[in-house]
Design a protein around this motif. Structure first.
Motif, PDB file in Angstrom:
ATOM      1  N   THR A 179      23.604  -0.634  -7.380  1.00 22.68           N
ATOM      2  CA  THR A 179      22.313  -0.562  -7.922  1.00 22.68           C
ATOM      3  C   THR A 179      21.474  -1.740  -7.265  1.00 22.68           C
ATOM      4  OG1 THR A 179      22.957   0.471 -10.097  1.00 22.68           O
ATOM      5  CG2 THR A 179      21.098  -0.952 -10.090  1.00 22.68           C
ATOM      6  N   GLN A 180      22.210  -2.833  -7.094  1.00 26.57           N
ATOM      7  CA  GLN A 180      21.474  -3.804  -6.319  1.00 26.57           C
ATOM      8  C   GLN A 180      21.093  -3.644  -4.899  1.00 26.57           C
ATOM      9  OE1 GLN A 180      20.696  -6.468  -8.387  1.00 26.57           O
ATOM     10  NE2 GLN A 180      21.753  -5.080  -9.707  1.00 26.57           N
ATOM     11  N   LEU A 181      22.074  -2.881  -4.185  1.00 29.33           N
ATOM     12  CA  LEU A 181      21.764  -2.178  -2.892  1.00 29.33           C
ATOM     13  C   LEU A 181      20.561  -1.204  -2.994  1.00 29.33           C
ATOM     14  CD1 LEU A 181      25.225  -1.934  -1.525  1.00 29.33           C
ATOM     15  CD2 LEU A 181      23.532  -3.846  -1.025  1.00 29.33           C
ATOM     16  N   LEU A 182      20.477  -0.342  -4.037  1.00 28.55           N
ATOM     17  CA  LEU A 182      19.359   0.497  -4.119  1.00 28.55           C
ATOM     18  C   LEU A 182      18.181   0.129  -4.495  1.00 28.55           C
ATOM     19  CD1 LEU A 182      21.468   3.488  -5.842  1.00 28.55           C
ATOM     20  CD2 LEU A 182      20.763   3.421  -3.490  1.00 28.55           C
ATOM     21  N   LEU A 183      17.940  -1.115  -4.901  1.00 33.87           N
ATOM     22  CA  LEU A 183      16.649  -1.911  -5.258  1.00 33.87           C
ATOM     23  C   LEU A 183      16.258  -2.666  -4.032  1.00 33.87           C
ATOM     24  CD1 LEU A 183      17.425  -3.398  -8.929  1.00 33.87           C
ATOM     25  CD2 LEU A 183      15.976  -1.694  -8.184  1.00 33.87           C
ATOM     26  N   VAL A 184      16.966  -2.606  -2.789  1.00 30.09           N
ATOM     27  CA  VAL A 184      16.460  -3.371  -1.867  1.00 30.09           C
ATOM     28  C   VAL A 184      15.154  -2.720  -1.248  1.00 30.09           C
ATOM     29  CG1 VAL A 184      16.709  -3.808   0.636  1.00 30.09           C
ATOM     30  CG2 VAL A 184      18.669  -4.568  -1.164  1.00 30.09           C
ATOM     31  N   PRO A 185      15.151  -1.292  -1.153  1.00 24.11           N
ATOM     32  CA  PRO A 185      13.810  -0.433  -0.852  1.00 24.11           C
ATOM     33  C   PRO A 185      12.646  -0.846  -1.742  1.00 24.11           C
ATOM     34  CG  PRO A 185      15.640   0.965  -0.610  1.00 24.11           C
ATOM     35  CD  PRO A 185      16.235  -0.116  -1.121  1.00 24.11           C
ATOM     36  N   PHE A 186      12.788  -1.070  -3.189  1.00 25.64           N
ATOM     37  CA  PHE A 186      11.704  -1.407  -3.775  1.00 25.64           C
ATOM     38  C   PHE A 186      11.527  -2.839  -3.505  1.00 25.64           C
ATOM     39  CE2 PHE A 186      10.901  -4.080  -7.759  1.00 25.64           C
ATOM     40  CZ  PHE A 186       9.692  -3.231  -7.860  1.00 25.64           C
ATOM     41  N   VAL A 187      12.146  -3.868  -3.225  1.00 26.59           N
ATOM     42  CA  VAL A 187      11.778  -5.332  -2.935  1.00 26.59           C
ATOM     43  C   VAL A 187      10.902  -5.054  -1.563  1.00 26.59           C
ATOM     44  CG1 VAL A 187      12.604  -7.524  -2.025  1.00 26.59           C
ATOM     45  CG2 VAL A 187      13.726  -6.277  -3.976  1.00 26.59           C
ATOM     46  N   TYR A 188      11.583  -4.349  -0.807  1.00 29.00           N
ATOM     47  CA  TYR A 188      10.679  -4.303   0.466  1.00 29.00           C
ATOM     48  C   TYR A 188       9.447  -3.535   0.290  1.00 29.00           C
ATOM     49  CZ  TYR A 188       9.309  -2.748   5.179  1.00 29.00           C
ATOM     50  OH  TYR A 188       8.594  -2.389   6.263  1.00 29.00           O
ATOM     51  N   SER A 189       9.183  -2.470  -0.434  1.00 31.58           N
ATOM     52  CA  SER A 189       7.964  -1.860  -0.730  1.00 31.58           C
ATOM     53  C   SER A 189       7.006  -2.797  -1.332  1.00 31.58           C
ATOM     54  CB  SER A 189       8.230  -0.635  -1.433  1.00 31.58           C
ATOM     55  OG  SER A 189       8.468  -0.810  -3.005  1.00 31.58           O
ATOM     56  N   GLN A 190       7.479  -3.642  -2.300  1.00 25.39           N
ATOM     57  CA  GLN A 190       6.443  -4.629  -3.018  1.00 25.39           C
ATOM     58  C   GLN A 190       6.105  -5.634  -1.902  1.00 25.39           C
ATOM     59  OE1 GLN A 190       5.586  -4.164  -6.121  1.00 25.39           O
ATOM     60  NE2 GLN A 190       6.748  -2.159  -5.632  1.00 25.39           N
ATOM     61  N   LEU A 191       7.041  -6.371  -1.145  1.00 24.45           N
ATOM     62  CA  LEU A 191       6.624  -6.990   0.006  1.00 24.45           C
ATOM     63  C   LEU A 191       5.578  -6.446   0.889  1.00 24.45           C
ATOM     64  CD1 LEU A 191       9.885  -9.043   0.527  1.00 24.45           C
ATOM     65  CD2 LEU A 191       7.863  -9.848  -0.707  1.00 24.45           C
ATOM     66  N   ALA A 192       5.859  -5.447   1.351  1.00 27.18           N
ATOM     67  CA  ALA A 192       5.039  -4.591   2.405  1.00 27.18           C
ATOM     68  C   ALA A 192       3.633  -4.095   2.023  1.00 27.18           C
ATOM     69  CB  ALA A 192       5.644  -3.419   2.959  1.00 27.18           C
ATOM     70  N   GLU A 193       3.642  -4.160   0.678  1.00 27.39           N
ATOM     71  CA  GLU A 193       2.035  -3.598   0.170  1.00 27.39           C
ATOM     72  C   GLU A 193       1.454  -4.964  -0.502  1.00 27.39           C
ATOM     73  OE1 GLU A 193       3.078  -1.020  -3.058  1.00 27.39           O
ATOM     74  OE2 GLU A 193       3.858   0.437  -1.731  1.00 27.39           O
ATOM     75  N   GLY A 194       1.900  -6.104  -0.152  1.00 29.95           N
ATOM     76  CA  GLY A 194       1.185  -7.292  -0.400  1.00 29.95           C
ATOM     77  C   GLY A 194       1.551  -7.923  -1.936  1.00 29.95           C
ATOM     78  N   ARG A 195       2.325  -7.320  -2.706  1.00 27.96           N
ATOM     79  CA  ARG A 195       2.477  -7.872  -3.960  1.00 27.96           C
ATOM     80  C   ARG A 195       3.816  -8.904  -3.812  1.00 27.96           C
ATOM     81  NH1 ARG A 195       3.017  -1.953  -5.560  1.00 27.96           N
ATOM     82  NH2 ARG A 195       0.918  -1.187  -5.865  1.00 27.96           N
ATOM     83  N   LEU A 196       3.421 -10.044  -3.473  1.00 30.47           N
ATOM     84  CA  LEU A 196       4.271 -10.864  -2.969  1.00 30.47           C
ATOM     85  C   LEU A 196       4.888 -11.646  -4.244  1.00 30.47           C
ATOM     86  CD1 LEU A 196       2.389 -13.143  -0.234  1.00 30.47           C
ATOM     87  CD2 LEU A 196       4.188 -11.380  -0.034  1.00 30.47           C
ATOM     88  N   ALA A 197       4.244 -11.771  -5.245  1.00 33.57           N
ATOM     89  CA  ALA A 197       4.884 -12.572  -6.613  1.00 33.57           C
ATOM     90  C   ALA A 197       5.968 -11.414  -6.986  1.00 33.57           C
ATOM     91  CB  ALA A 197       4.028 -12.550  -7.543  1.00 33.57           C
ATOM     92  N   ILE A 198       5.557 -10.267  -7.208  1.00 32.08           N
ATOM     93  CA  ILE A 198       6.872  -9.104  -7.757  1.00 32.08           C
ATOM     94  C   ILE A 198       7.934  -9.022  -6.809  1.00 32.08           C
ATOM     95  CG2 ILE A 198       7.292  -6.517  -8.213  1.00 32.08           C
ATOM     96  CD1 ILE A 198       4.401  -6.706  -9.514  1.00 32.08           C
ATOM     97  N   GLY A 199       7.432  -8.959  -5.579  1.00 33.69           N
ATOM     98  CA  GLY A 199       8.517  -8.838  -4.321  1.00 33.69           C
ATOM     99  C   GLY A 199       9.462 -10.042  -4.223  1.00 33.69           C
ATOM    100  N   VAL A 200       8.968 -11.324  -4.514  1.00 35.71           N
ATOM    101  CA  VAL A 200       9.773 -12.317  -4.103  1.00 35.71           C
ATOM    102  C   VAL A 200      10.681 -12.648  -5.463  1.00 35.71           C
ATOM    103  CG1 VAL A 200       9.826 -15.089  -3.908  1.00 35.71           C
ATOM    104  CG2 VAL A 200       8.184 -13.641  -2.454  1.00 35.71           C
ATOM    105  N   VAL A 201      10.322 -12.481  -6.561  1.00 40.19           N
ATOM    106  CA  VAL A 201      11.015 -12.528  -7.750  1.00 40.19           C
ATOM    107  C   VAL A 201      11.990 -11.472  -7.483  1.00 40.19           C
ATOM    108  CG1 VAL A 201      10.938 -12.058 -10.392  1.00 40.19           C
ATOM    109  CG2 VAL A 201       9.152 -13.520  -9.203  1.00 40.19           C
TER     110      VAL A 201
END
Length: 145
Positions: free
Chosen positions: A92-114
């Protein structure tokens, strides 16, 4: 952790369970449970506020109920010391990596970094040496010898 009694303040002896998970696994269980609760919350949001027809909303909400419920179950099983819940939690942690990437790529830095800190931290806790030894039952074998 040993199964022999240890002395606590006040003179009371405490017995630890022989298969109790290490601190790293308990901490990871707490984060996995939090991720599951967020998934269940997302199910409510998608069920109520999603665009599209009723079928789309039910489909999205059902998907997040399934995933969130599975994560909560994994968290409970990890907390109780069930070895088999470690692998699905790692995946599950590995499957959440694309979610993290999408948040960072879309400029949602707070959500992405957390999210990045939670995902990487939980992954590292689950693959740590004490967690690995516990999952393989190496601690129990060394106590039996």
């Amino acid at each position: 952790m040993t199964s022999e009694p240890s002395q606590q303040p006040g003179g009371k002896a405490r017995r630890t369970a022989p298969d109790a998970p290490p601190v790293q696994v308990r901490a990871a269980a707490a984060v996995v449970g939090l991720e599951g609760l967020v998934g269940l919350g997302a199910a409510v949001v998608f069920g109520v506020a999603s665009e599209g027809g009723l079928g789309d909303r039910i489909g999205e909400a059902s998907y997040f109920v399934l995933l969130g419920g599975a994560l909560v179950l994994c968290a409970v099983l990890l907390w109780r010391g069930k070895h088999g819940a470690r692998t699905p939690s790692i995946v599950t942690q590995l499957l959440l990596v694309p979610f993290v990437y999408s948040q960072l790529a879309e400029g949602r830095l707070a959500i992405g970094v957390v999210a990045l800190l939670l995902v990487v931290g939980t992954f590292l806790l689950l693959v740590s040496e004490p967690a690995r030894r516990w999952s393989m039952g190496a601690d129990e074998r060394s106590r039996a010898e």
